[in-house]
Design a protein around this motif. Sequence first.
Motif, PDB file in Angstrom:
ATOM      1  N   LEU A 149      40.150 -14.566  22.648  1.00  0.00           N
ATOM      2  CA  LEU A 149      39.128 -15.119  23.528  1.00  0.00           C
ATOM      3  C   LEU A 149      39.485 -16.554  23.905  1.00  0.00           C
ATOM      4  O   LEU A 149      40.317 -17.194  23.240  1.00  0.00           O
ATOM      5  N   PRO A 150      38.872 -17.086  24.963  1.00  0.00           N
ATOM      6  CA  PRO A 150      39.144 -18.480  25.354  1.00  0.00           C
ATOM      7  C   PRO A 150      38.861 -19.444  24.200  1.00  0.00           C
ATOM      8  O   PRO A 150      38.068 -19.167  23.299  1.00  0.00           O
ATOM      9  N   GLY A 151      39.521 -20.611  24.253  1.00  0.00           N
ATOM     10  CA  GLY A 151      39.337 -21.601  23.203  1.00  0.00           C
ATOM     11  C   GLY A 151      40.146 -21.301  21.962  1.00  0.00           C
ATOM     12  O   GLY A 151      39.827 -21.792  20.868  1.00  0.00           O
ATOM     13  N   ASN A 152      41.182 -20.465  22.113  1.00  0.00           N
ATOM     14  CA  ASN A 152      42.010 -20.085  20.972  1.00  0.00           C
ATOM     15  C   ASN A 152      41.168 -19.483  19.853  1.00  0.00           C
ATOM     16  O   ASN A 152      41.369 -19.751  18.671  1.00  0.00           O
ATOM     17  N   ARG A 153      40.199 -18.665  20.271  1.00  0.00           N
ATOM     18  CA  ARG A 153      39.356 -17.956  19.315  1.00  0.00           C
ATOM     19  C   ARG A 153      39.830 -16.506  19.219  1.00  0.00           C
ATOM     20  O   ARG A 153      40.202 -15.899  20.221  1.00  0.00           O
ATOM     21  N   THR A 154      39.807 -15.963  18.013  1.00  0.00           N
ATOM     22  CA  THR A 154      40.283 -14.598  17.784  1.00  0.00           C
ATOM     23  C   THR A 154      39.299 -13.840  16.912  1.00  0.00           C
ATOM     24  O   THR A 154      38.840 -14.356  15.881  1.00  0.00           O
ATOM     25  N   ILE A 155      38.985 -12.620  17.324  1.00  0.00           N
ATOM     26  CA  ILE A 155      38.206 -11.708  16.488  1.00  0.00           C
ATOM     27  C   ILE A 155      39.166 -10.712  15.840  1.00  0.00           C
ATOM     28  O   ILE A 155      39.993 -10.100  16.528  1.00  0.00           O
ATOM     29  N   LEU A 156      39.074 -10.571  14.528  1.00  0.00           N
ATOM     30  CA  LEU A 156      39.741  -9.470  13.824  1.00  0.00           C
ATOM     31  C   LEU A 156      38.728  -8.336  13.746  1.00  0.00           C
ATOM     32  O   LEU A 156      37.853  -8.312  12.873  1.00  0.00           O
ATOM     33  N   ASP A 157      38.821  -7.421  14.693  1.00  0.00           N
ATOM     34  CA  ASP A 157      37.872  -6.303  14.779  1.00  0.00           C
ATOM     35  C   ASP A 157      38.337  -5.212  13.824  1.00  0.00           C
ATOM     36  O   ASP A 157      39.217  -4.426  14.132  1.00  0.00           O
ATOM     37  N   ASP A 158      37.716  -5.169  12.651  1.00  0.00           N
ATOM     38  CA  ASP A 158      38.052  -4.166  11.641  1.00  0.00           C
ATOM     39  C   ASP A 158      36.775  -3.461  11.185  1.00  0.00           C
ATOM     40  O   ASP A 158      36.590  -3.176  10.001  1.00  0.00           O
ATOM     41  N   CYS A 159      35.902  -3.199  12.154  1.00  0.00           N
ATOM     42  CA  CYS A 159      34.568  -2.713  11.790  1.00  0.00           C
ATOM     43  C   CYS A 159      34.442  -1.204  11.870  1.00  0.00           C
ATOM     44  O   CYS A 159      33.327  -0.681  11.865  1.00  0.00           O
ATOM     45  N   TYR A 160      35.579  -0.479  11.922  1.00  0.00           N
ATOM     46  CA  TYR A 160      35.467   0.985  11.941  1.00  0.00           C
ATOM     47  C   TYR A 160      34.829   1.497  10.661  1.00  0.00           C
ATOM     48  O   TYR A 160      33.977   2.363  10.675  1.00  0.00           O
ATOM     49  N   ASN A 161      35.242   0.941   9.514  1.00  0.00           N
ATOM     50  CA  ASN A 161      34.656   1.356   8.246  1.00  0.00           C
ATOM     51  C   ASN A 161      34.999   0.309   7.192  1.00  0.00           C
ATOM     52  O   ASN A 161      35.781  -0.604   7.444  1.00  0.00           O
ATOM     53  N   ALA A 162      34.422   0.454   6.007  1.00  0.00           N
ATOM     54  CA  ALA A 162      34.657  -0.542   4.963  1.00  0.00           C
ATOM     55  C   ALA A 162      34.435   0.049   3.588  1.00  0.00           C
ATOM     56  O   ALA A 162      33.525   0.846   3.385  1.00  0.00           O
ATOM     57  N   ASN A 163      35.290  -0.345   2.654  1.00  0.00           N
ATOM     58  CA  ASN A 163      35.120  -0.077   1.232  1.00  0.00           C
ATOM     59  C   ASN A 163      35.756  -1.251   0.503  1.00  0.00           C
ATOM     60  O   ASN A 163      36.387  -2.113   1.139  1.00  0.00           O
ATOM     61  N   PRO A 164      35.593  -1.366  -0.802  1.00  0.00           N
ATOM     62  CA  PRO A 164      36.101  -2.567  -1.485  1.00  0.00           C
ATOM     63  C   PRO A 164      37.582  -2.853  -1.253  1.00  0.00           C
ATOM     64  O   PRO A 164      37.976  -4.015  -1.082  1.00  0.00           O
ATOM     65  N   GLN A 165      38.411  -1.820  -1.225  1.00  0.00           N
ATOM     66  CA  GLN A 165      39.848  -2.046  -1.045  1.00  0.00           C
ATOM     67  C   GLN A 165      40.164  -2.566   0.357  1.00  0.00           C
ATOM     68  O   GLN A 165      40.946  -3.508   0.529  1.00  0.00           O
ATOM     69  N   SER A 166      39.560  -1.949   1.375  1.00  0.00           N
ATOM     70  CA  SER A 166      39.885  -2.365   2.736  1.00  0.00           C
ATOM     71  C   SER A 166      39.307  -3.736   3.063  1.00  0.00           C
ATOM     72  O   SER A 166      39.917  -4.512   3.806  1.00  0.00           O
ATOM     73  N   VAL A 167      38.127  -4.062   2.517  1.00  0.00           N
ATOM     74  CA  VAL A 167      37.566  -5.390   2.759  1.00  0.00           C
ATOM     75  C   VAL A 167      38.417  -6.455   2.074  1.00  0.00           C
ATOM     76  O   VAL A 167      38.668  -7.531   2.630  1.00  0.00           O
ATOM     77  N   THR A 168      38.877  -6.162   0.864  1.00  0.00           N
ATOM     78  CA  THR A 168      39.765  -7.090   0.173  1.00  0.00           C
ATOM     79  C   THR A 168      41.010  -7.373   0.993  1.00  0.00           C
ATOM     80  O   THR A 168      41.419  -8.534   1.179  1.00  0.00           O
ATOM     81  N   ALA A 169      41.632  -6.319   1.515  1.00  0.00           N
ATOM     82  CA  ALA A 169      42.837  -6.490   2.329  1.00  0.00           C
ATOM     83  C   ALA A 169      42.541  -7.320   3.572  1.00  0.00           C
ATOM     84  O   ALA A 169      43.335  -8.193   3.955  1.00  0.00           O
ATOM     85  N   ALA A 170      41.410  -7.065   4.197  1.00  0.00           N
ATOM     86  CA  ALA A 170      41.061  -7.796   5.416  1.00  0.00           C
ATOM     87  C   ALA A 170      40.820  -9.274   5.124  1.00  0.00           C
ATOM     88  O   ALA A 170      41.234 -10.155   5.897  1.00  0.00           O
ATOM     89  N   LEU A 171      40.140  -9.570   4.025  1.00  0.00           N
ATOM     90  CA  LEU A 171      39.901 -10.964   3.661  1.00  0.00           C
ATOM     91  C   LEU A 171      41.210 -11.694   3.352  1.00  0.00           C
ATOM     92  O   LEU A 171      41.374 -12.875   3.681  1.00  0.00           O
ATOM     93  N   GLU A 172      42.144 -11.003   2.738  1.00  0.00           N
ATOM     94  CA  GLU A 172      43.440 -11.626   2.440  1.00  0.00           C
ATOM     95  C   GLU A 172      44.194 -11.957   3.719  1.00  0.00           C
ATOM     96  O   GLU A 172      44.863 -12.997   3.814  1.00  0.00           O
TER      97      GLU A 172
END
Length: 454
Positions: free
Chosen positions: A325-348
Amino acid sequence: MQPFTVKEIETAVGGVWQNPQEGLPAVTEVSTDSRKIRQGCLFIPLAGENFDGHRFIDMALDAGAAGCLCARLPETLRPDKFYIQVEDTRLALKALAKAYRERFDIPFVQITGSVGKTTTKEMIAAVLSARYRTLKTPENFNNDIGTPLTLFQLTPEHQAAVIETGMNHFGEIRYLGEMVQPDIAVITNIGDAHIEYLGSRDGILQAKSEIFENLKPGGLAVLNGDDALLDTLELPFQTVRCGRSAHCSVRVTDTQDHGVGGITCDVETENNTYRLEIPAPGEHMVYSASMAVAVGERLGLTPEEIIRGVASYEPTGSRMRLVNLPGNRTILDDCYNANPQSVTAALEILAKTECDCKIAVLGDMGELGALTDQAHYNIGALAAMLGIDQVFAVGAKAAKIAEGTENSGGQVWHFATKEEALASIRDSFGDNTVMLIKASHAMHFGWLVEQLSR
């Protein structure tokens, strides 16, 4: 879809053709949705707790369906249509798909796992597509209805198929495997997803291992070699373990994490060493890539084809999709699904990204049973420990994310709904900011991505 005569359909499903007649054209398409009927297709009405497709048989026939399967016959049978009666239309759909799959003498790869099924499916399909015309499971088609509909998409032009299969109860992977009949079976990992229904991670291992019940003799098992539970499996098949551990026969080394810029790594096999450039963020991507290397070697691809295939990988849906997005802003769109392992990976991934401000918008994770409170609390604590600048916890269960973040010294806000959270999230989304958005699919966080992308 190749043609199926009405008689072939009757035989495949073990049904009874109630109004046999001569001269009916062959069927070249199957539909379970009366709203999506195309001329000459077969309509299969499905029944569930809150719906019954038999109510829409006449509507489907009026729209152009050539005939239907049915567990209950309509009061009046049209002479220009065929009706095949079966005991259970869902099982008949499975039987017809199995018969159709058996027409194709091409390699089938079946994939399951707690996390990363779709990513691994896309990666393996990208690699195989460097040489072969490859069918792959469309998004959201990995269940008892989507899998047969995927198999019906096979045509004589296809040279390989990569089929993703999901589950949340015992018996489902077996059921899907009876249709797929894989030559190669892949398990990405054993995590906590669906533990509410399967009781324990050992139960999840047992359920995922049903994939081997339909693996063809002489087939190949491809496993995550860094997964402790998968390492307990001793299989009567050639087994390739992929990962960083010394015992892995397909071993990942020299990994370099470039944040949102992707991953580079070496993958060493008995035959070659591959220098891979993975165009997607997250060190977990090395597992999908190394499994694709194993499958590619098995199916005769050259090193150049494998390397090119990995480099051509593209994320699908809301799975670590970058929205710039403008302003050097970025969304990491990872909202398809979530569980502890995938959220951990995304946060890392977020933590390793260079920017002025790192924000995590985290919602409820479902189907965790007795682990629910602790899992959410741990995610919040992890976000704080990784140095995420701001955390927005959204949802009833996410209150524990907020508690874990706050108790670990992080900055956090909690909101009951995404609608209530939107204004504050938008206000925080300043220049040179990367924002991770992730929750279980039921939270519908894609709405937040849409709103913030405007």
